[in-house]
Motif scaffolding. Structure first.
Motif, PDB file in Angstrom:
ATOM      1  N   THR A 270      58.465  45.144  39.294  1.00  0.00           N
ATOM      2  CA  THR A 270      56.900  45.829  39.333  1.00  0.00           C
ATOM      3  C   THR A 270      55.983  44.989  38.643  1.00  0.00           C
ATOM      4  O   THR A 270      54.836  45.094  39.076  1.00  0.00           O
ATOM      5  N   ALA A 271      56.325  44.409  37.417  1.00  0.00           N
ATOM      6  CA  ALA A 271      55.134  43.805  36.773  1.00  0.00           C
ATOM      7  C   ALA A 271      54.904  42.393  37.692  1.00  0.00           C
ATOM      8  O   ALA A 271      53.708  42.043  37.590  1.00  0.00           O
ATOM      9  N   TYR A 272      55.846  41.941  38.196  1.00  0.00           N
ATOM     10  CA  TYR A 272      55.485  40.491  38.944  1.00  0.00           C
ATOM     11  C   TYR A 272      54.610  41.084  40.267  1.00  0.00           C
ATOM     12  O   TYR A 272      53.588  40.421  40.463  1.00  0.00           O
ATOM     13  N   ARG A 273      54.695  42.256  40.858  1.00  0.00           N
ATOM     14  CA  ARG A 273      53.959  42.668  41.863  1.00  0.00           C
ATOM     15  C   ARG A 273      52.744  42.945  41.578  1.00  0.00           C
ATOM     16  O   ARG A 273      51.671  42.866  42.209  1.00  0.00           O
ATOM     17  N   LYS A 274      52.508  43.534  40.246  1.00  0.00           N
ATOM     18  CA  LYS A 274      51.192  43.658  39.613  1.00  0.00           C
ATOM     19  C   LYS A 274      50.615  42.517  39.491  1.00  0.00           C
ATOM     20  O   LYS A 274      49.236  42.547  40.073  1.00  0.00           O
ATOM     21  N   GLN A 275      51.157  41.387  39.065  1.00  0.00           N
ATOM     22  CA  GLN A 275      50.538  39.952  38.958  1.00  0.00           C
ATOM     23  C   GLN A 275      49.973  39.517  40.451  1.00  0.00           C
ATOM     24  O   GLN A 275      49.114  38.972  40.348  1.00  0.00           O
ATOM     25  N   LEU A 276      50.757  39.767  41.377  1.00  0.00           N
ATOM     26  CA  LEU A 276      50.517  39.371  42.543  1.00  0.00           C
ATOM     27  C   LEU A 276      49.268  39.875  43.210  1.00  0.00           C
ATOM     28  O   LEU A 276      48.430  39.211  43.717  1.00  0.00           O
ATOM     29  N   ILE A 277      49.362  41.260  42.986  1.00  0.00           N
ATOM     30  CA  ILE A 277      48.139  41.868  43.667  1.00  0.00           C
ATOM     31  C   ILE A 277      46.864  41.677  42.775  1.00  0.00           C
ATOM     32  O   ILE A 277      46.000  41.353  43.458  1.00  0.00           O
ATOM     33  N   GLY A 278      46.881  41.709  41.447  1.00  0.00           N
ATOM     34  CA  GLY A 278      45.788  41.171  40.854  1.00  0.00           C
ATOM     35  C   GLY A 278      45.095  39.612  41.065  1.00  0.00           C
ATOM     36  O   GLY A 278      43.872  39.667  41.442  1.00  0.00           O
ATOM     37  N   ALA A 279      46.018  38.872  41.527  1.00  0.00           N
ATOM     38  CA  ALA A 279      45.824  37.635  41.678  1.00  0.00           C
ATOM     39  C   ALA A 279      44.866  37.689  43.229  1.00  0.00           C
ATOM     40  O   ALA A 279      43.854  36.846  43.541  1.00  0.00           O
ATOM     41  N   LEU A 280      45.766  38.194  43.986  1.00  0.00           N
ATOM     42  CA  LEU A 280      45.419  38.309  45.481  1.00  0.00           C
ATOM     43  C   LEU A 280      43.911  38.975  45.561  1.00  0.00           C
ATOM     44  O   LEU A 280      43.230  38.685  46.408  1.00  0.00           O
ATOM     45  N   LEU A 281      43.917  40.083  44.638  1.00  0.00           N
ATOM     46  CA  LEU A 281      42.684  40.778  44.891  1.00  0.00           C
ATOM     47  C   LEU A 281      41.616  40.038  44.519  1.00  0.00           C
ATOM     48  O   LEU A 281      40.391  40.072  45.095  1.00  0.00           O
ATOM     49  N   SER A 282      41.486  39.193  43.398  1.00  0.00           N
ATOM     50  CA  SER A 282      40.488  38.520  42.844  1.00  0.00           C
ATOM     51  C   SER A 282      40.097  37.534  43.682  1.00  0.00           C
ATOM     52  O   SER A 282      38.829  37.393  43.967  1.00  0.00           O
ATOM     53  N   ARG A 283      41.003  36.873  44.377  1.00  0.00           N
ATOM     54  CA  ARG A 283      40.678  35.627  45.573  1.00  0.00           C
ATOM     55  C   ARG A 283      40.079  36.305  46.816  1.00  0.00           C
ATOM     56  O   ARG A 283      39.183  35.651  47.269  1.00  0.00           O
ATOM     57  N   GLU A 284      40.660  37.513  47.159  1.00  0.00           N
ATOM     58  CA  GLU A 284      40.285  37.968  48.641  1.00  0.00           C
ATOM     59  C   GLU A 284      39.041  38.784  48.378  1.00  0.00           C
ATOM     60  O   GLU A 284      38.092  38.657  49.273  1.00  0.00           O
ATOM     61  N   VAL A 285      38.719  39.577  47.271  1.00  0.00           N
ATOM     62  CA  VAL A 285      37.559  39.968  47.244  1.00  0.00           C
ATOM     63  C   VAL A 285      36.206  39.082  47.175  1.00  0.00           C
ATOM     64  O   VAL A 285      35.342  39.406  47.591  1.00  0.00           O
ATOM     65  N   ALA A 286      36.551  38.088  46.352  1.00  0.00           N
ATOM     66  CA  ALA A 286      35.570  36.977  46.035  1.00  0.00           C
ATOM     67  C   ALA A 286      35.152  36.214  47.643  1.00  0.00           C
ATOM     68  O   ALA A 286      34.056  36.079  47.899  1.00  0.00           O
ATOM     69  N   ARG A 287      36.204  36.075  48.293  1.00  0.00           N
ATOM     70  CA  ARG A 287      35.984  35.399  49.717  1.00  0.00           C
ATOM     71  C   ARG A 287      35.335  36.432  50.716  1.00  0.00           C
ATOM     72  O   ARG A 287      34.451  35.839  51.395  1.00  0.00           O
ATOM     73  N   ALA A 288      35.659  37.595  50.416  1.00  0.00           N
ATOM     74  CA  ALA A 288      34.991  38.723  51.454  1.00  0.00           C
ATOM     75  C   ALA A 288      33.736  38.703  51.065  1.00  0.00           C
ATOM     76  O   ALA A 288      32.660  38.962  51.964  1.00  0.00           O
ATOM     77  N   TYR A 289      33.473  38.806  49.788  1.00  0.00           N
ATOM     78  CA  TYR A 289      31.898  39.057  49.361  1.00  0.00           C
ATOM     79  C   TYR A 289      31.097  37.768  49.857  1.00  0.00           C
ATOM     80  O   TYR A 289      30.019  38.109  50.464  1.00  0.00           O
ATOM     81  N   LEU A 290      31.688  36.589  49.608  1.00  0.00           N
ATOM     82  CA  LEU A 290      30.774  35.410  49.923  1.00  0.00           C
ATOM     83  C   LEU A 290      30.598  35.387  51.543  1.00  0.00           C
ATOM     84  O   LEU A 290      29.678  34.820  51.919  1.00  0.00           O
TER      85      LEU A 290
END
Length: 302
Positions: A270-290
């Motif tokens: 569970t902890a690893y999946r939380k890390q994955l989601i956090g990292a993916l969210l940061s990257r894809e939200v930044a890309r989507a905004y730009l």
């Protein structure tokens, strides 16, 4: 193993399909990429397979009223390659992650959504876009928002006598940007975790939403507008992608804590999946905004 014995019918009209589904133990066959393995392992034992591939009206891919309408037998690769998919950029971001090319050549868009695998990309895409699922039965037709369609792992609101005839995907607005990312051990495997992101600018305050998959028994959608605005307060409205990604890190980690509710398994904790989601969210939200700010031309003109 071999499938249990079953009857096979191939109706030519939607009405004939619905008549067949009115009996006990009937199952729809479209692309078969999910159903056939289930049959082979005897995880499902339908009495009748109702092959809908001869129903011409279900093989329809059109645009009307600001949406792309994808019929029940439209293959994933057809949607991916069709010019209409340019009107829904998230489709072109997500579909290359679905299995392999050969799978997408037979698998259907509606079939993947109806199968409702928690790790599948297309259910998450439908939720992120606020898609509408059109269901038909001998009792009539009804439209179900994607947010209300999935009830659990491989479980939906579709009744035994109903057919998912089409999915309706809204076209992108001029100031919308999209992101999609997932992590799997090998390309084509089911994702350990993934996100689909939509960001809208052009108003006083940017808005964002993200749908996570592979982290619960159904796709989970979260509003990430607050996290995006907080990050922009630190970086300014025209940041570099890496700067915005870093500014989003804490907010994304908080969102990950709220959306990941699956227990650990042999593939990831569970902890690893939380890390994955956090990292993916940061990257894809930044890309989507730009993209929403600088690349409105990504949405093809009508």
């Amino acid at each position: 193993m071999k499938a249990s014995p079953f009857a096979y019918v191939r109706p030519g009209t939607v009405e004939e399909v619905l008549d067949e589904l009115g009996g006990d133990g009937a199952k729809v066959l479209a692309g078969g990429q999910s159903l056939v393995p289930v049959l082979a392992m005897r995880l499902g034992r339908p009495s009748t397979l109702v092959d809908i591939n001869a129903v011409a009206e279900l093989d329809s891919l059109t645009e009307s009223d600001g949406a792309i309408r994808v019929g029940a037998t439209v293959r994933q690769r057809r949607l991916q390659d069709d010019d209409l998919s340019k009107r829904v950029p998230l489709v072109r971001l997500a579909l290359p992650w679905v299995g392999h090319r050969e799978i997408r050549s037979r698998g259907t868009v509606c079939g993947s959504i109806a199968h409702a695998d928690p790790s599948a990309e297309l259910p998450a895409l439908a939720c992120c876009l606020d898609a509408t699922l059109v269901l038909a039965s001998s009792r009539g037709r009804r439209e179900v928002p994607a947010a209300e369609f999935f009830t659990g792992a491989m479980s939906t609101v579709v009744e035994p006598d109903e057919l998912l005839t089409e999915v309706v995907l809204p076209v992108a607005a001029p100031h919308e940007g999209f992101g999609f990312g997932e992590f799997a051990r090998r390309h084509g495997d089911f994702a350990l975790a993934g996100v689909a992101v939509r960001v809208r600018t052009g108003t006083a305050q940017p808005k964002g939403r993200a749908t996570a998959f592979g982290i619960s028994d159904h796709p989970v959608t979260a509003d990430v507008s607050e996290q995006l605005r907080a990050a922009l307060d630190r970086t300014g409205d025209d940041p570099a992608e890496d700067d915005l990604r870093r500014a989003l890190a804490d907010g994304s980690a908080h969102v990950a804590e709220t959306v990941v509710d699956t227990g650990g398994d042999s593939h990831a904790s569970t902890a690893y999946r939380k890390q994955l989601i956090g990292a993916l969210l940061s990257r894809e939200v930044a890309r989507a905004y730009l993209k929403s700010v600088h690349a409105a031309s990504e949405v093809a003109p009508t």
